[in-house]
Design an enzyme around this catalytic site. Sequence first.
Site, PDB file in Angstrom:
ATOM      1  N   SER A 109       0.819  -1.221   0.000  1.00  0.00           N
ATOM      2  CA  SER A 109       0.000   0.000   0.000  1.00  0.00           C
ATOM      3  C   SER A 109       0.855   1.275   0.000  1.00  0.00           C
ATOM      4  CB  SER A 109      -0.954   0.009   1.193  1.00  0.00           C
ATOM      5  OG  SER A 109      -0.230   0.018   2.400  1.00  0.00           O
ATOM      6  N   CYS A 110       2.172   1.145   0.206  1.00  0.00           N
ATOM      7  CA  CYS A 110       3.026   2.341   0.189  1.00  0.00           C
ATOM      8  C   CYS A 110       3.258   2.873  -1.229  1.00  0.00           C
ATOM      9  CB  CYS A 110       4.350   2.095   0.897  1.00  0.00           C
ATOM     10  SG  CYS A 110       5.422   1.010  -0.025  1.00  0.00           S
ATOM     11  N   TYR A 137      11.582   1.903  -2.403  1.00  0.00           N
ATOM     12  CA  TYR A 137      10.836   0.638  -2.393  1.00  0.00           C
ATOM     13  C   TYR A 137       9.527   0.798  -3.173  1.00  0.00           C
ATOM     14  CZ  TYR A 137       8.026  -3.187  -0.418  1.00  0.00           C
ATOM     15  OH  TYR A 137       7.200  -4.285  -0.257  1.00  0.00           O
ATOM     16  N   LYS A 141       8.122  -1.130  -6.581  1.00  0.00           N
ATOM     17  CA  LYS A 141       6.835  -1.840  -6.649  1.00  0.00           C
ATOM     18  C   LYS A 141       5.939  -1.244  -7.739  1.00  0.00           C
ATOM     19  CE  LYS A 141       7.315  -5.090  -3.596  1.00  0.00           C
ATOM     20  NZ  LYS A 141       7.277  -6.496  -4.017  1.00  0.00           N
ATOM     21  N   HIS A 180       8.728  -4.529  10.768  1.00  0.00           N
ATOM     22  CA  HIS A 180       7.588  -3.615  10.793  1.00  0.00           C
ATOM     23  C   HIS A 180       7.095  -3.445  12.238  1.00  0.00           C
ATOM     24  CE1 HIS A 180       7.479  -4.896   6.516  1.00  0.00           C
ATOM     25  NE2 HIS A 180       7.169  -3.630   6.344  1.00  0.00           N
TER      26      HIS A 180
HETATM   27  O1  GFB Z   1       5.503  -0.800  10.236  1.00  0.00           O
HETATM   28  P1  GFB Z   1       6.385   0.353   9.949  1.00  0.00           P
HETATM   29  O2  GFB Z   1       7.827   0.170  10.109  1.00  0.00           O
HETATM   30  O3  GFB Z   1       6.151   0.814   8.469  1.00  0.00           O
HETATM   31  O4  GFB Z   1       5.941   1.571  10.878  1.00  0.00           O
HETATM   32  P2  GFB Z   1       5.323   1.874   7.599  1.00  0.00           P
HETATM   33  C1  GFB Z   1       4.633   1.986  11.039  1.00  0.00           C
HETATM   34  C2  GFB Z   1       4.553   3.062  12.091  1.00  0.00           C
HETATM   35  O5  GFB Z   1       4.836   2.481  13.375  1.00  0.00           O
HETATM   36  C3  GFB Z   1       5.529   4.211  11.924  1.00  0.00           C
HETATM   37  C4  GFB Z   1       5.777   3.281  14.074  1.00  0.00           C
HETATM   38  O6  GFB Z   1       4.890   5.421  12.257  1.00  0.00           O
HETATM   39  C5  GFB Z   1       6.625   3.883  12.944  1.00  0.00           C
HETATM   40  O7  GFB Z   1       7.337   5.019  13.419  1.00  0.00           O
HETATM   41  N1  GFB Z   1       6.519   2.461  15.036  1.00  0.00           N
HETATM   42  C6  GFB Z   1       6.425   2.581  16.392  1.00  0.00           C
HETATM   43  C7  GFB Z   1       7.421   1.485  14.778  1.00  0.00           C
HETATM   44  N2  GFB Z   1       7.268   1.752  17.001  1.00  0.00           N
HETATM   45  C8  GFB Z   1       7.889   1.047  16.022  1.00  0.00           C
HETATM   46  C9  GFB Z   1       8.878   0.008  16.051  1.00  0.00           C
HETATM   47  O8  GFB Z   1       9.356  -0.427  17.083  1.00  0.00           O
HETATM   48  N3  GFB Z   1       9.262  -0.498  14.846  1.00  0.00           N
HETATM   49  C10 GFB Z   1       8.745  -0.040  13.657  1.00  0.00           C
HETATM   50  N4  GFB Z   1       9.156  -0.593  12.508  1.00  0.00           N
HETATM   51  N5  GFB Z   1       7.845   0.970  13.601  1.00  0.00           N
HETATM   52  C11 GFB Z   1       6.563   0.510   5.808  1.00  0.00           C
HETATM   53  C12 GFB Z   1       7.315   0.888   4.568  1.00  0.00           C
HETATM   54  O9  GFB Z   1       6.066   1.699   6.241  1.00  0.00           O
HETATM   55  O10 GFB Z   1       5.447  -0.323   5.578  1.00  0.00           O
HETATM   56  C13 GFB Z   1       7.422  -0.172   3.583  1.00  0.00           C
HETATM   57  O11 GFB Z   1       8.548   1.437   4.944  1.00  0.00           O
HETATM   58  C14 GFB Z   1       6.189  -1.022   3.427  1.00  0.00           C
HETATM   59  O12 GFB Z   1       7.789   0.384   2.375  1.00  0.00           O
HETATM   60  C15 GFB Z   1       5.561  -1.384   4.737  1.00  0.00           C
HETATM   61  O13 GFB Z   1       5.254  -0.395   2.613  1.00  0.00           O
HETATM   62  C16 GFB Z   1       4.214  -2.065   4.593  1.00  0.00           C
HETATM   63  O14 GFB Z   1       3.895   1.469   7.499  1.00  0.00           O
HETATM   64  O15 GFB Z   1       5.535   3.255   8.050  1.00  0.00           O
END
Ligand code: GFB
Length: 317
Positions: A109-110, A137, A141, A180
Amino acid sequence: MRNTDKILLAGASGLVGSALKRRLDDDGLVNILCPSHAELDMSDNRAVADYFDVHKPVYVFLAAAKVGGILANNTYPADYIYENLMIQNAVIHQSYVHKVKKLLFLGSSCIYPKHCPQPMKEEDLLSGTLEPTNEPYAIAKISGIELCWAYNRQYGTRFIPVMPPNLFGPNDNFDLETSHVLPALLRKFHEARSANRKTVTVWGTGEPRREFLYVDDLADACLFLMNLEDTAVPYMDRPLFNIGTGEDISIRGLAEMIKDITGYQGEIVYDRTKPDGTPQKILNISKISNLGWRAGIPLQQGIRQTYKWFLKHKDYI
Ligand code: GFB
């Protein structure tokens, strides 16, 4: 797909690929090719061509990809664009060369603009600028989608790109730097409870909203789309399907839910030096809903199942 059709699962050991494998096994499909990375480097066009020559798959699920959370995407932009372009170029091109009947390409969805009107419709693709933390990324896609469309239009192939939201489930990546948010929070709350820590740190403000789909629901939707009659998919007219639940939750709400599920009693603190990323990502799912598909696993249930899997496997992952 018939039970004996040869199906290539590209990326079979990952979160999506392993869910597809479980589902294909359950459905009694017996001819599934699941090459490991050691057996086949999906980004190597020559090796992929040789593999197709020998094994002759009839259907292809393209779930092989370089994926990661917000920090990994932001830290390794070159890897995210390069590896994904190489994998999809090789697998999509060789699927055309070897006359594969249907291919399903997994996106994300990004691909939709950072400030896309919510919920995001398939037609919103390329209608605005992307979120900078995952632009490389997303562009890979988007190129994969265009590749499917171009081959369909020029060569009459049946390639279907699908766009899921944030996925989670068994076999996810639980590494705190590259994962994630959902697996990261499961691990953080679990470890904080075990070590009696007073606080758990959640990145960003907690305000962003995300849609989460349990990966077995995604596998169900992928099979549903693969098995649709040809007349139900506009192959010559840019087919694209969002797959989701149609519901979102704030990161704060998700953190509270995971805190509750893991039984953690301490406080949550927010690290505002970490990026929030896109303010909201929720998919408009009317297209797939109108065809008759719905997600079946509620978020809480999916998280409980994933937590159970994590507890069983945490010493080996
Ligand atoms: O899941 P996430 O890494 O990916 O982060 P995105 C979603 C939100 O959760 C962000 C917050 O606002 C992060 O700052 N968050 C809070 C955290 N705590 C944490 C943590 O401990 N770890 C992580 N990872 N996030 C990705 C894209 O975006 O989603 C990719 O970078 C891809 O390209 C994927 O599309 C589905 O939803 O922000």
